[in-house]
Design an enzyme around this catalytic site. Structure first.
Site, mmCIF file in Angstrom:
data_model
loop_
_atom_site.group_PDB
_atom_site.id
_atom_site.type_symbol
_atom_site.label_atom_id
_atom_site.label_comp_id
_atom_site.label_asym_id
_atom_site.label_seq_id
_atom_site.Cartn_x
_atom_site.Cartn_y
_atom_site.Cartn_z
ATOM 1 N N TYR A 124 0.857 -1.192 0.000
ATOM 2 C CA TYR A 124 0.000 0.000 0.000
ATOM 3 C C TYR A 124 0.886 1.233 0.000
ATOM 4 C CZ TYR A 124 -4.000 -2.993 1.085
ATOM 5 O OH TYR A 124 -4.985 -3.947 1.030
ATOM 6 N N GLU A 125 0.401 2.299 -0.612
ATOM 7 C CA GLU A 125 1.242 3.465 -0.815
ATOM 8 C C GLU A 125 1.656 4.151 0.491
ATOM 9 O OE1 GLU A 125 -1.285 5.663 -3.426
ATOM 10 O OE2 GLU A 125 -2.455 6.547 -1.817
ATOM 11 N N SER A 126 1.010 3.805 1.587
ATOM 12 C CA SER A 126 1.402 4.364 2.879
ATOM 13 C C SER A 126 2.758 3.847 3.337
ATOM 14 C CB SER A 126 0.336 4.028 3.929
ATOM 15 O OG SER A 126 0.085 2.639 3.932
#
Lengths: 272, 258, 272, 258
Positions: D51-53
């Site tokens: 996930y881009e987090s």
């Protein structure tokens, strides 16, 4: 996914004559055992990349593995020169060694850009230095927003990266702790990678933001306890500073060096 | 009672005194590291020491032999990657003083750690630039410490690895985002500072028992002396005691007798 | 060295009308309490920067603090729109809001370049997108080595960065753990910075390569337990997902919003 | 016995099936996240979800509401900073599939998540690009999952936030270092793939009980069907059970009843 191989198999499978090879580790976690295996397998015509060549590259150069060295500081830290490197540069022994020279900041940025998949790194560097006069890879660009002149260098994208780390888990994920240097970038920037580790464990015991290389960015893992000696592995063993000092005398003379190499690298590896 | 001390001790102690408690100091290995840690162990207990290996705010008990000894990491606030060190901490503008050694230095404080002779046919190949070229331009100012000799203090360096003020003294003029450069050079004989106008290094203080002739003899150009030439205060008992104890611990540690 | 201040003092001292302010935290560790203090102190004409504006910026925009927003994703995550942001963009309520829009990759690179002291970031970005047509800050440069066309954007260098973190020690060093987002870069890129923390402790308990901001890059630290709610702080409290869902109805209507703001921000702060 | 299932369930299950065990999948929030975790909990237990987090190789027990829920971090192999995520992991070329949702999609699989109407005077302002513009170009290929409706499937998007194949189908031609783009679109009605020559989206499989007319009705352009049109296999009992249990856990968790 990383394969678990013996060091011999890993070097044989992933490092070929003529390759561009980055063996990294900033004082800490230098992959010395892997370098010795490269010497034993008589790899030739390698372009060696390393910010701080250190003893392992002195040995590989003296053993005739390298045709070119890309580096930013080539000394025996705290002791003096690397005599095998100097002999190759100054006297072409055992063969001519081409050098391409950077500053640390530039090489760190070039690895970073390689890991980031970019063709170039941009930094505020080399102002007033003569290095751009002798390294044709150093250019300058103008910032389109401010007009500032900034250095640009090609990113580093080696054929193979070789590093040493504390441990891998059984899925092949690798934990690196302490002075992590440029190793993550070297592996991510390279086409292939070999990681030697102190041990293979069930659980990495990594903290939440630890420097972990997932199995799917590593080609091969070899369990080599003590694989960084005389460099060190935080949590496992200390740097053998006495050997670094002793190396000066060993490397100063070609015959002494060859005898050391035979006894400590070539014959030692053959026995195992 | 006057204390006995060597010129090397005088150099380290003088260099240490130049560092104040509130500095963020990017430390080169060798003499700068010795002086920086001496400062930390004497008058500047809260000085922030940073090594290019990534160790932020480190407090080693013995002097590191290499820039990345385990001691540096274990006593640091945290340790970052090498690209982060050069990008965020050095180029990002957080370093107040870059503290460097050198093999050659010229009258405009340009440093050569690359080679003696010609680049393609070197007489002596030296280790190279390492972190110095960008430490010298990104740090707010630069201190240099090096032993004084005619081999080291040359009129013009064979190779400008790391810029001081350039071959004409003007290399920093009108360059944006560049530090003030070498503001202080500490040797085993004296203290030198750049002339505010020409940027040529000028002797501003002689160490005790050192004569002008000693400095002239050891310098490869026609060295100038400040009008108000000072005498560097001699080492104190405490400075000498701390330095000697540090060097003793260090020697024992690196010989494997820790 | 970081000063220890109350949140009220920190916001009063370090955030001024007209400032460019980056309040960061990628879902995790959003500095919500600090945003509420900005609302209570009626700061005006702020240029707000944030990759993911989230509820705190919806509230600040609805309260009239902002004249401009620089962002890359402006929604209520997993729920829908930010209605106050939309009302400002679409209907200029309570005032006109200028927007400057990027992708996440570009903003992350722009913060990174800001932290690195560079005037620009270079990335392989925006290929085929219409965003460069509406954001004049997006340009393209040619790599001097490969000729590849790459995107260039100005780095982000805010006047003030505001973040929330787990804890600070008594010397003012700050530990950030978990989803660390872009906070370190925001603080290093900014001229000034305010960090709210859950607690101030004797020992950070940081692992060897932890994300730690040294005291000397932080302007002010305020101890604000729960300062990220309804966002979360790993190791302290969970994300209040229910409130994120409830916010949709609160923010949809101007009067409901104003009533919520009065009761939950303006009066609440005044009492303390 | 035929199982009862909703068109949404059909969509998620079909999308999940597209993901194999050896993929490195960069996951968008919402429908892509639901499908990716369903794949992981059924036929692809070792799929790597990112996930881009910053969460690398995460294995959440419930679906995250946001891209950065604590669950994602706590179950990840490690969590990196957001710039590192976009620079090293996405742009660095390590992502095999980018899995995206969208608000609008056109016949060349261009995505609009920016706005409806004109940029300066929007009718509806949407959240914006987020990670999608570069996920779509740096990932080796892109899967898209979105509900099928005339509002969503438009002939030309109002704004190309994220490129599919461009307004003429040729946007990726001769661009160096770019992924293959959208190779698969999964809706609640059907599966679409780009025509190998024109890159226009073509229906290749209809979900059970869906007619060509249903798709034509829900599509804003003159949609084409593959010559060999398939029927998507119906959900299995296991797929439905795992999906429903996942959604139940998720609902309980996000309502604070965990």
């Amino acid at each position: 996914m990383a394969e678990f191989l013996s060091l011999k198999e890993a070097v044989s499978k992933y490092i070929h004559d003529g390759d561009t090879v980055a063996m990294e580790g900033f004082t800490h976690l230098i992959p010395v055992a892997a370098g010795h295996e490269v010497i034993r397998q008589e790899k030739r015509d390698l372009t060696l990349i390393r910010m701080t060549p250190d003893l392992v590259y002195d040995q590989m150069i003296g053993a005739g593995c390298a045709k070119k060295l890309i580096f930013s500081w080539g000394g025996n830290p705290g002791v003096g020169s690397l005599h095998r490197l100097r002999d190759a540069v100054e006297k072409s022994w055992p063969n001519k060694l081409e050098i391409l020279e950077h500053s640390h900041a530039a090489m760190a940025n070039a690895y970073e850009a390689g890991a980031a998949g970019l063709p170039l790194a941009v930094l505020r560097g080399y102002v007033g230095s003569d290095l751009p006069k002798v390294n044709p890879q150093i250019r300058f660009i103008e910032c389109p927003f401010t007009g500032e002149r900034l250095a640009a260098i090609p990113s580093i994208r080696p054929d193979v990266a070789v590093i040493h780390a504390q441990r891998a888990d059984r899925q092949g994920n690798v934990l690196i702790e302490g002075i992590i240097g440029i190793q993550k970038e070297a592996v991510l920037a390279a086409k292939r990678s070999i990681v030697t580790v102190e041990e293979i464990v069930d659980d990495l015991g990594a903290s939440v933001n630890a420097c972990v290389l997932p199995s799917w960015v590593v080609s091969a893992i070899a369990e080599v306890p003590g694989g960084a000696r005389p460099s060190y592995t935080l949590g496992y063993y200390d740097r053998d500073n006495a050997f670094y000092k002793d190396w000066d005398a060993i490397a100063r003379d070609r015959d002494t060096f060859l005898a050391w190499l035979k006894h400590n690298v070539i014959e030692k590896g053959a026995a195992s | 009672m006057s204390l006995e001390f060597t010129s090397s001790e005088m150099m380290s102690i003088t260099a240490a005194r130049a560092l104040s408690n509130d500095l963020i100091c990017f430390v080169g290995i060798g003499l700068p590291s010795e002086a920086a840690n001496l400062a930390r162990l004497t008058h500047a207990p809260d000085i922030t020491l940073i090594y290019e290996s990534g160790t932020l705010q480190t407090r080693p008990d013995v002097l590191p032999l290499s820039i990345g000894d385990g001691e540096l990491c274990q006593s640091a606030l945290t340790t970052v990657s090498v690209p982060e060190m050069f990008r965020y901490w050095l180029q990002g503008g957080h370093i107040s003083v870059g503290f460097l050694g050198t093999a050659q230095i010229d009258r405009f404080a340009n440093l050569n750690t690359t080679l003696i002779g010609d680049y393609r046919e070197p007489k002596v190949r030296l280790p190279g630039g390492g972190g110095a070229p960008e430490i010298a331009t990104s740090a707010q100012e630069v201190f240099i410490t090096v032993k004084h000799s005619r081999r080291t203090f040359v009129k013009d360096v064979d190779f400008v690895t790391t810029v001081g003020f350039g071959r004409d003294g003007k290399a920093r003029d009108n360059v944006p985002n560049i530090g003030r450069g070498p503001t202080l050079v500490i040797t085993d004989l004296c203290i030198l500072k750049p002339d505010p106008d020409t940027r040529e290094l000028v002797v501003t203080s002689l160490h005790p028992n050192v004569t002008r002739e000693d400095v002239i003899e050891a310098t490869g150009w026609d060295i100038r002396f400040a009008d108000e030439l000072e005498i560097t205060p001699a080492p104190t008992h405490e400075e000498l005691a701390v330095l000697r104890s540090l060097k003793e611990r260090t020697h024992a540690h690196h010989s494997g007798q820790q």
